[in-house]
Design a protein around this motif. Structure first.
Motif, PDB file in Angstrom:
ATOM      1  N   LEU A   1       0.703  -1.265   0.009  1.00 51.01           N
ATOM      2  CA  LEU A   1       0.180  -0.010  -0.015  1.00 51.01           C
ATOM      3  C   LEU A   1       0.470   1.191  -0.023  1.00 51.01           C
ATOM      4  O   LEU A   1       0.589   2.324  -1.027  1.00 51.01           O
ATOM      5  N   GLU A   2       2.082   0.823   0.767  1.00 48.79           N
ATOM      6  CA  GLU A   2       2.981   2.695   0.163  1.00 48.79           C
ATOM      7  C   GLU A   2       3.480   2.503  -0.770  1.00 48.79           C
ATOM      8  O   GLU A   2       3.873   3.532  -1.220  1.00 48.79           O
ATOM      9  N   ALA A   3       4.082   1.521  -1.469  1.00 46.07           N
ATOM     10  CA  ALA A   3       4.535   1.833  -2.994  1.00 46.07           C
ATOM     11  C   ALA A   3       3.350   2.069  -3.261  1.00 46.07           C
ATOM     12  O   ALA A   3       3.632   2.867  -4.786  1.00 46.07           O
ATOM     13  N   ALA A   4       2.405   1.852  -3.414  1.00 49.97           N
ATOM     14  CA  ALA A   4       1.157   2.340  -4.628  1.00 49.97           C
ATOM     15  C   ALA A   4       0.932   3.760  -4.099  1.00 49.97           C
ATOM     16  O   ALA A   4       0.911   4.686  -5.108  1.00 49.97           O
ATOM     17  N   ALA A   5       1.060   4.080  -3.015  1.00 45.84           N
ATOM     18  CA  ALA A   5       1.535   5.235  -2.420  1.00 45.84           C
ATOM     19  C   ALA A   5       1.566   6.280  -3.537  1.00 45.84           C
ATOM     20  O   ALA A   5       1.670   6.901  -3.808  1.00 45.84           O
ATOM     21  N   ARG A   6       3.306   5.889  -3.030  1.00 46.17           N
ATOM     22  CA  ARG A   6       4.464   6.876  -3.134  1.00 46.17           C
ATOM     23  C   ARG A   6       3.782   6.946  -5.242  1.00 46.17           C
ATOM     24  O   ARG A   6       4.898   8.257  -5.390  1.00 46.17           O
ATOM     25  N   LEU A   7       3.939   5.552  -5.952  1.00 43.89           N
ATOM     26  CA  LEU A   7       3.919   5.630  -7.344  1.00 43.89           C
ATOM     27  C   LEU A   7       2.901   6.239  -7.693  1.00 43.89           C
ATOM     28  O   LEU A   7       2.670   6.230  -8.773  1.00 43.89           O
ATOM     29  N   ASN A   8       1.300   6.731  -6.914  1.00 46.46           N
ATOM     30  CA  ASN A   8       0.305   7.050  -7.255  1.00 46.46           C
ATOM     31  C   ASN A   8      -0.052   5.682  -8.349  1.00 46.46           C
ATOM     32  O   ASN A   8      -1.495   6.304  -9.300  1.00 46.46           O
ATOM     33  N   TYR A   9      -0.119   4.554  -8.103  1.00 47.18           N
ATOM     34  CA  TYR A   9      -0.791   3.799  -8.949  1.00 47.18           C
ATOM     35  C   TYR A   9      -1.706   3.684  -8.360  1.00 47.18           C
ATOM     36  O   TYR A   9      -2.577   3.083  -7.290  1.00 47.18           O
TER      37      TYR A   9
END
Length: 346
Positions: free
Chosen positions: A44-52
């Motif tokens: 979830l944190e990676a998706a938020a950082r990439l705005n995915y």
């Protein structure tokens, strides 16, 4: 100008240090995926950082759902477009579905169209459920077949069917309307149906009209009954039929406000006065009825609540995986205005 590439699930997986399958399971909310809270948080944190954001089509495939509900109306397209009752029903239904982020597919099903064609089309679209508005007696078999695969809720009902349904007591409501005209002193009361009697609601309203006459000791006269078909034009033709009688009715119960619009036009064209020469009573209480000249007395149906409750039952079936054994009947009431001659307000 160089267009920036949109992030992909592969990018999220690389940043989070997990597989693309894990990313798909986490972001699509797949239950029982057996993913640790720590891994879920990293994804979830990676998706938020990439705005995915996951693609909607992929999300539907993973969940096995289309997130689309079919609202099937047992009418022709022209009849659907003339239906002033429908927008209120759809408002309530949309409110119920919005809470679950489900979308609505509107689908007219003409009486002369084989239901199997509709079933095939809805299967191709992988709808998550169906609400059928305005069932006909002949619909029971194909609806129960369809319900073995996909949730079905009736807006209306079919006697003997176990399918969940939302409706009003059409027989009681029609009897109530007819009794009001009887109390006003009318003894020759006509009926214009809302639809052919193959529709369950139309048959039940006809039955209520007949029961009220029998209670009053009046014989049933089939020449005083004319069939409507959802539209103002059908109401006009039906009223013409009644007014051609050698002894026309002094009051007419029209089992649909929309059909009554056409009936009222014919009365005026004949230079007859409402209610002095002929009293009118409608059914549905669509918003426009209060603004006719004279305002139309009618039976109030809770249109938005009908749609809302149908949506609620369908969502319950989808979530729990089994049909609710529920037949909801909502209350109706008389709205007395000037068209029946009782001196009611708007």
């Amino acid at each position: 100008m160089i267009k920036r590439r949109s992030p992909t699930a592969k990018d999220v997986a690389r940043l989070a240090g997990v597989s693309r399958t894990t990313v798909s399971l986490v972001l699509n909310g797949v239950p029982d995926a057996r993913i640790s809270p720590e891994t879920r948080e990293r994804v979830l944190e990676a998706a938020a950082r990439l705005n995915y954001r996951p693609h909607a089509g992929a999300r539907h495939l993973v969940r096995g759902r289309s997130e689309v509900i079919a609202f099937v109306m047992r009418q022709t397209p022209d009849q659907v477009f003339a239906d002033a009752f429908l927008p209120q029903v759809l408002r309530g239904l949309s409110e119920a579905l919005r809470e679950a982020n489900l979308h609505l597919l509107l689908f007219p099903l003409s009486p002369d169209q084989p239901p199997e064609e509709t079933t095939q089309l809805l299967q191709e679209r992988r709808v998550d459920g169906m609400i059928l508005s305005g069932p006909r007696f002949e619909d029971r078999e194909w609806l129960e077949r369809w319900a073995r695969e996909t949730p079905v809720v009736l807006l209306g009902h079919l006697a003997g069917s176990a399918l969940p349904s939302v409706d009003v007591d059409n027989t009681q409501a029609a009897a109530m309307a007819t009794r009001h005209l009887l109390r006003l002193g009318h003894r020759r009361i006509g009926l214009i149906t809302n639809a052919p009697l193959s529709y369950t609601a139309s048959y039940e309203r006809w039955l209520g009209y007949r029961q009220a006459l029998e209670e009053a000791g009046l014989p049933y006269d089939e020449t005083l009954v004319a069939l409507g078909a959802f539209t103002p034009a059908s109401g006009a033709a039906a009223m013409e039929q009644l007014l051609r009688l050698s002894d026309p009715p002094t009051a007419v119960f029209v089992a649909s406000d929309v059909v009554a619009f056409g009936a009222l036009q014919i009365v005026r064209r004949r230079s007859l006065r409402v209610p002095q020469d002929i009293a009118l009573m409608g059914f549905d209480d669509v918003p426009l009825s209060a603004y006719l000249d004279p305002p139309l007395s009618t039976v109030h149906l809770p249109a938005a609540d009908l749609g809302r409750e149908a949506g609620r039952l369908l969502l319950q079936w989808i979530r729990e995986g089994r049909p609710p054994t529920t037949a909801i009947r909502l209350a109706t009431g008389l709205i007395i205005r000037q068209s029946c001659g009782a001196g009611g307000g708007t």
